[in-house]
Write a protein that holds these residues in place. Structure first.
Motif, mmCIF file in Angstrom:
data_model
loop_
_atom_site.group_PDB
_atom_site.id
_atom_site.type_symbol
_atom_site.label_atom_id
_atom_site.label_comp_id
_atom_site.label_asym_id
_atom_site.label_seq_id
_atom_site.Cartn_x
_atom_site.Cartn_y
_atom_site.Cartn_z
ATOM 1 N N ALA A 1 -0.867 12.011 3.924
ATOM 2 C CA ALA A 1 0.339 11.513 3.254
ATOM 3 C C ALA A 1 1.420 11.135 4.264
ATOM 4 N N SER B 1 0.552 12.755 -6.741
ATOM 5 C CA SER B 1 1.857 13.199 -6.244
ATOM 6 C C SER B 1 2.623 14.112 -7.198
ATOM 7 N N TYR C 1 -2.468 12.270 -2.026
ATOM 8 C CA TYR C 1 -1.067 12.320 -2.448
ATOM 9 C C TYR C 1 -0.707 11.100 -3.293
ATOM 10 N N ASN D 1 5.509 17.397 -0.191
ATOM 11 C CA ASN D 1 6.849 16.797 -0.202
ATOM 12 C C ASN D 1 7.749 17.303 0.926
ATOM 13 N N CYS E 1 1.209 19.106 -4.312
ATOM 14 C CA CYS E 1 1.879 17.973 -3.679
ATOM 15 C C CYS E 1 3.391 18.184 -3.666
#
Length: 180
Positions: free
Chosen positions: A21, A154, A150, A164, A159
């Motif tokens: 990600a 998400s 991701y 994040n 995630c």
């Protein structure tokens, strides 16, 4: 027309979903593939086998990038600042050798550059960096449901809670290297 001047960096910083990600947001990165390397078990490993910790493989990503846009050194600096390189075989709640911090070099030039980056990055951390530096062996692509994880998931709890914050670090420390 395909860019034939791409280089590949292979790194592992815990769960490959996180590392994937991060690099999918970096300018000059053309492709990120989640996978496994560094193990000694015979045959093609599966995610379930990797998670057992018995194969010796690490969860890694292969980052194909254009060195005229982003350097190998910058790839490594982003890597070193978006995970904890001082935590042995662990990233947050993910524990085991499959989650080790590792840079797999593809050639002698990468090995030399990675050695310098690791030395320079030690000044950023109070604890000793435990990131392993090894020659790349056989790389196995992870199963399809682990690619673009991701992007496809998400909203899931993992995630939100784990990936994040790593993306926030990326945006905070490397805003000049991100896609527009």
């Amino acid at each position: 027309m395909a860019n034939t001047n791409l280089e590949i960096a292979t790194v592992g910083g815990g769960c490959f979903w996180c590392t994937e990600a991060v690099f999918q947001e970096v300018r000059g990165v053309h492709k990120v593939v989640s996978g496994y390397t560094g193990g000694k078990a015979p045959g093609r490993p599966t995610y379930r086998e990797i998670c057992s910790g018995l194969t010796g493989h690490a969860e890694v990503v292969q980052v194909s990038f254009d060195p005229s846009i982003i350097s190998y050194e910058d790839i490594l600096i982003i890597f070193m600042t978006t995970h904890d390189p001082t935590s042995l075989n662990r990233q947050g709640a993910d524990a085991g050798t499959q989650y080790r911090s590792v840079i797999y070099h593809h050639n002698e030039a990468q090995q030399k550059k990675a050695t310098v980056v690791l030395e320079e990055m030690q000044a950023v951390y109070e604890k000793p960096i435990v990131t392993e530096l090894s020659a790349l062996g056989i790389f196995y692509d992870a199963e399809a449901d682990h690619q673009d994880y991701y992007k496809n998931n998400s909203e899931q709890g993992y995630c939100q809670v784990v990936i994040n914050p790593k993306l926030a670090k990326l945006r905070q420390f490397h805003a000049d290297k991100l896609l527009n």
